[in-house]
Motif scaffolding. Structure first.
Motif, PDB file in Angstrom:
ATOM      1  N   PHE A  12       0.690  -1.210  -0.052  1.00 44.40           N
ATOM      2  CA  PHE A  12       0.074   0.205   0.055  1.00 44.40           C
ATOM      3  C   PHE A  12       0.782   1.319  -0.053  1.00 44.40           C
ATOM      4  O   PHE A  12       0.239   2.245   0.190  1.00 44.40           O
ATOM      5  CB  PHE A  12      -1.124  -0.002   1.395  1.00 44.40           C
ATOM      6  CG  PHE A  12      -1.706  -1.184   1.040  1.00 44.40           C
ATOM      7  CD1 PHE A  12      -2.888  -1.244   0.029  1.00 44.40           C
ATOM      8  CD2 PHE A  12      -1.401  -2.512   2.080  1.00 44.40           C
ATOM      9  CE1 PHE A  12      -3.501  -2.690  -0.031  1.00 44.40           C
ATOM     10  CE2 PHE A  12      -2.096  -3.716   1.814  1.00 44.40           C
ATOM     11  CZ  PHE A  12      -3.145  -3.950   0.730  1.00 44.40           C
ATOM     12  N   VAL A  13       2.295   1.071  -0.210  1.00 46.06           N
ATOM     13  CA  VAL A  13       3.168   2.321  -0.332  1.00 46.06           C
ATOM     14  C   VAL A  13       3.432   2.014  -1.851  1.00 46.06           C
ATOM     15  O   VAL A  13       3.531   3.118  -2.538  1.00 46.06           O
ATOM     16  CB  VAL A  13       4.389   2.131   0.682  1.00 46.06           C
ATOM     17  CG1 VAL A  13       5.380   3.174   0.175  1.00 46.06           C
ATOM     18  CG2 VAL A  13       3.831   2.383   2.070  1.00 46.06           C
ATOM     19  N   VAL A  14       3.982   1.074  -2.197  1.00 46.44           N
ATOM     20  CA  VAL A  14       4.507   0.818  -3.653  1.00 46.44           C
ATOM     21  C   VAL A  14       3.407   0.914  -4.813  1.00 46.44           C
ATOM     22  O   VAL A  14       3.606   1.620  -5.719  1.00 46.44           O
ATOM     23  CB  VAL A  14       5.155  -0.651  -3.725  1.00 46.44           C
ATOM     24  CG1 VAL A  14       5.463  -0.907  -5.122  1.00 46.44           C
ATOM     25  CG2 VAL A  14       6.199  -1.085  -2.682  1.00 46.44           C
ATOM     26  N   ALA A  15       2.321   0.386  -4.496  1.00 48.27           N
ATOM     27  CA  ALA A  15       1.106   0.366  -5.634  1.00 48.27           C
ATOM     28  C   ALA A  15       0.733   1.654  -5.801  1.00 48.27           C
ATOM     29  O   ALA A  15       0.670   2.218  -6.944  1.00 48.27           O
ATOM     30  CB  ALA A  15       0.178  -0.615  -5.450  1.00 48.27           C
ATOM     31  N   PRO A  16       0.311   2.452  -4.738  1.00 48.59           N
ATOM     32  CA  PRO A  16      -0.146   3.900  -4.859  1.00 48.59           C
ATOM     33  C   PRO A  16       0.992   4.738  -5.469  1.00 48.59           C
ATOM     34  O   PRO A  16       0.631   5.521  -6.388  1.00 48.59           O
ATOM     35  CB  PRO A  16      -0.742   4.245  -3.512  1.00 48.59           C
ATOM     36  CG  PRO A  16      -0.947   3.087  -2.805  1.00 48.59           C
ATOM     37  CD  PRO A  16       0.198   2.111  -3.238  1.00 48.59           C
ATOM     38  N   LEU A  17       2.158   4.727  -5.246  1.00 52.49           N
ATOM     39  CA  LEU A  17       3.263   5.412  -5.764  1.00 52.49           C
ATOM     40  C   LEU A  17       3.364   4.986  -7.033  1.00 52.49           C
ATOM     41  O   LEU A  17       3.480   6.076  -7.948  1.00 52.49           O
ATOM     42  CB  LEU A  17       4.388   5.244  -4.903  1.00 52.49           C
ATOM     43  CG  LEU A  17       4.517   5.806  -3.495  1.00 52.49           C
ATOM     44  CD1 LEU A  17       6.077   5.587  -2.986  1.00 52.49           C
ATOM     45  CD2 LEU A  17       4.407   7.398  -3.671  1.00 52.49           C
ATOM     46  N   LEU A  18       3.244   3.944  -7.714  1.00 46.95           N
ATOM     47  CA  LEU A  18       3.549   3.603  -9.090  1.00 46.95           C
ATOM     48  C   LEU A  18       2.211   3.909  -9.628  1.00 46.95           C
ATOM     49  O   LEU A  18       2.348   4.539 -10.919  1.00 46.95           O
ATOM     50  CB  LEU A  18       3.599   1.808  -9.178  1.00 46.95           C
ATOM     51  CG  LEU A  18       4.754   1.213  -8.828  1.00 46.95           C
ATOM     52  CD1 LEU A  18       4.936  -0.211  -8.940  1.00 46.95           C
ATOM     53  CD2 LEU A  18       6.142   1.817  -9.519  1.00 46.95           C
ATOM     54  N   GLY A  19       1.041   3.829  -9.103  1.00 48.04           N
ATOM     55  CA  GLY A  19      -0.211   4.552  -9.806  1.00 48.04           C
ATOM     56  C   GLY A  19      -0.122   5.968  -9.932  1.00 48.04           C
ATOM     57  O   GLY A  19      -0.486   6.496 -11.004  1.00 48.04           O
ATOM     58  N   GLY A  20       0.444   6.693  -8.883  1.00 57.20           N
ATOM     59  CA  GLY A  20       0.511   8.123  -8.930  1.00 57.20           C
ATOM     60  C   GLY A  20       1.755   8.311 -10.297  1.00 57.20           C
ATOM     61  O   GLY A  20       1.361   9.442 -11.014  1.00 57.20           O
ATOM     62  N   ALA A  21       2.732   7.816 -10.563  1.00 62.40           N
ATOM     63  CA  ALA A  21       3.576   7.884 -11.478  1.00 62.40           C
ATOM     64  C   ALA A  21       2.947   7.697 -12.891  1.00 62.40           C
ATOM     65  O   ALA A  21       3.261   8.189 -13.833  1.00 62.40           O
ATOM     66  CB  ALA A  21       4.968   7.083 -11.391  1.00 62.40           C
ATOM     67  N   ALA A  22       2.219   6.676 -12.939  1.00 62.54           N
ATOM     68  CA  ALA A  22       1.406   6.080 -14.098  1.00 62.54           C
ATOM     69  C   ALA A  22       0.481   7.128 -14.540  1.00 62.54           C
ATOM     70  O   ALA A  22       0.268   7.358 -15.702  1.00 62.54           O
ATOM     71  CB  ALA A  22       0.830   4.831 -14.028  1.00 62.54           C
ATOM     72  N   ALA A  23      -0.183   7.670 -13.578  1.00 62.48           N
ATOM     73  CA  ALA A  23      -0.970   8.692 -13.791  1.00 62.48           C
ATOM     74  C   ALA A  23      -0.431   9.896 -14.415  1.00 62.48           C
ATOM     75  O   ALA A  23      -0.838  10.660 -15.480  1.00 62.48           O
ATOM     76  CB  ALA A  23      -2.090   9.189 -12.708  1.00 62.48           C
ATOM     77  N   ALA A  24       0.754  10.486 -14.098  1.00 64.05           N
ATOM     78  CA  ALA A  24       1.417  11.513 -14.451  1.00 64.05           C
ATOM     79  C   ALA A  24       1.945  11.124 -15.985  1.00 64.05           C
ATOM     80  O   ALA A  24       1.687  12.113 -17.017  1.00 64.05           O
ATOM     81  CB  ALA A  24       2.734  11.848 -13.740  1.00 64.05           C
ATOM     82  N   GLY A  25       2.363   9.772 -16.254  1.00 58.27           N
ATOM     83  CA  GLY A  25       2.826   9.558 -17.667  1.00 58.27           C
ATOM     84  C   GLY A  25       1.639   9.528 -18.509  1.00 58.27           C
ATOM     85  O   GLY A  25       1.681  10.016 -19.568  1.00 58.27           O
TER      86      GLY A  25
END
Length: 257
Positions: free
Chosen positions: A203-216
């Motif tokens: 719940f740290v890794v998946a949301p951070l990756l999701g935030g980065a994916a949203a930016a891309g």
């Protein structure tokens, strides 16, 4: 210092009220009530602290905005620290209140912490939990990026963001108890026992990756043109100055009285 205090306070309120509705009132209000609690409190905080800090209240949001060049990268570590500390403080106060009920056990009840497998409300496995958190965090951050765009309706960003958080909780409470926010997950996990702490990495890794994916994803849909973008803090403020700025970009002169 004021933006960091605003992030601390806003995250404190989000976790205290959102997780508090789950810990103290879930038996009465159910999944829908908890979902509305998270969405409404975020909506309120957007207008309360948004003009001060931008109302990120979520490390995944701060990361997504940073990667989208809508937030100063130099402030990212302090923002995340303020958010995590706010979540921990809220969880501690909530723990003290919950202890006032006879027989309360934070470990046995889960204390609104997030989990997968046996710690998932409906026993969803690790893969399902990771996918849900990744996709729904992407949706959240993408909504924030879009609703704070210069061409978005002035003053309505908070409404869109609050609504999407309600929908996200309606979808994912049965799967993971809904995180989409590393700070929100870290706070309760510290009081929910070792099993919760062992699983908090997801719940740290998946949301951070999701935030980065949203930016891309947002960058691929809309060019990062400074004329068409504005910082989130400005996007969340329904001030007359924004209307004037938009009219100026459109070549329209304001009417003078």
């Amino acid at each position: 210092m004021r933006p960091y205090l605003a992030e601390f306070f806003g995250t404190f309120v989000l976790v205290f009220c959102g997780c508090g509705s789950a810990v103290l009132a879930a038996d009465h209000i159910g999944y829908v009530g908890v979902s509305l609690s998270f969405g409404f409190v975020l909506l309120a905080m957007i207008y309360a602290v948004g003009p001060i800090s931008g109302c990120h209240l979520n490390p995944a949001v701060t990361l997504g905005l940073t990667l989208s060049r809508k937030f100063d990268a130099a402030r990212l570590p302090a923002y995340i620290a303020a958010q995590v500390l706010g979540a921990i403080a809220a969880s501690y106060i909530l723990y003290l209140i919950a202890q006032g009920r006879p027989g309360f056990d934070a470990i046995a009840t889960g204390f609104a912490s997030n989990g997968y497998d046996l710690r998932s409300p409906e026993h969803y496995n690790l893969a399902a939990a990771f996918i849900a958190e990744f996709v729904l965090t992407t949706l959240l951050v993408l909504t924030i990026l879009g609703s704070t765009n210069l061409k978005a309706p002035v003053g309505f960003a908070g409404v869109a963001i609050g609504i999407v958080l309600v929908v996200i909780h309606l979808v994912s409470i049965p799967v993971t108890n809904t995180s989409v926010n590393p700070a929100r997950s870290i706070g309760p996990a510290l009081f929910a026992g070792w099993a919760a702490i062992q699983q908090v990495w997801l719940f740290v890794v998946a949301p951070l990756l999701g935030g980065a994916a949203a930016a891309g994803l947002y960058a691929s849909m809309r060019a990062l043109d400074p004329v068409l973008q504005m910082p989130e803090r400005q996007g969340l403020q329904a001030l007359a100055g924004e209307t004037e700025q938009r009219m100026e970009k459109a070549g329209i002169k304001p009417i003078e009285f």
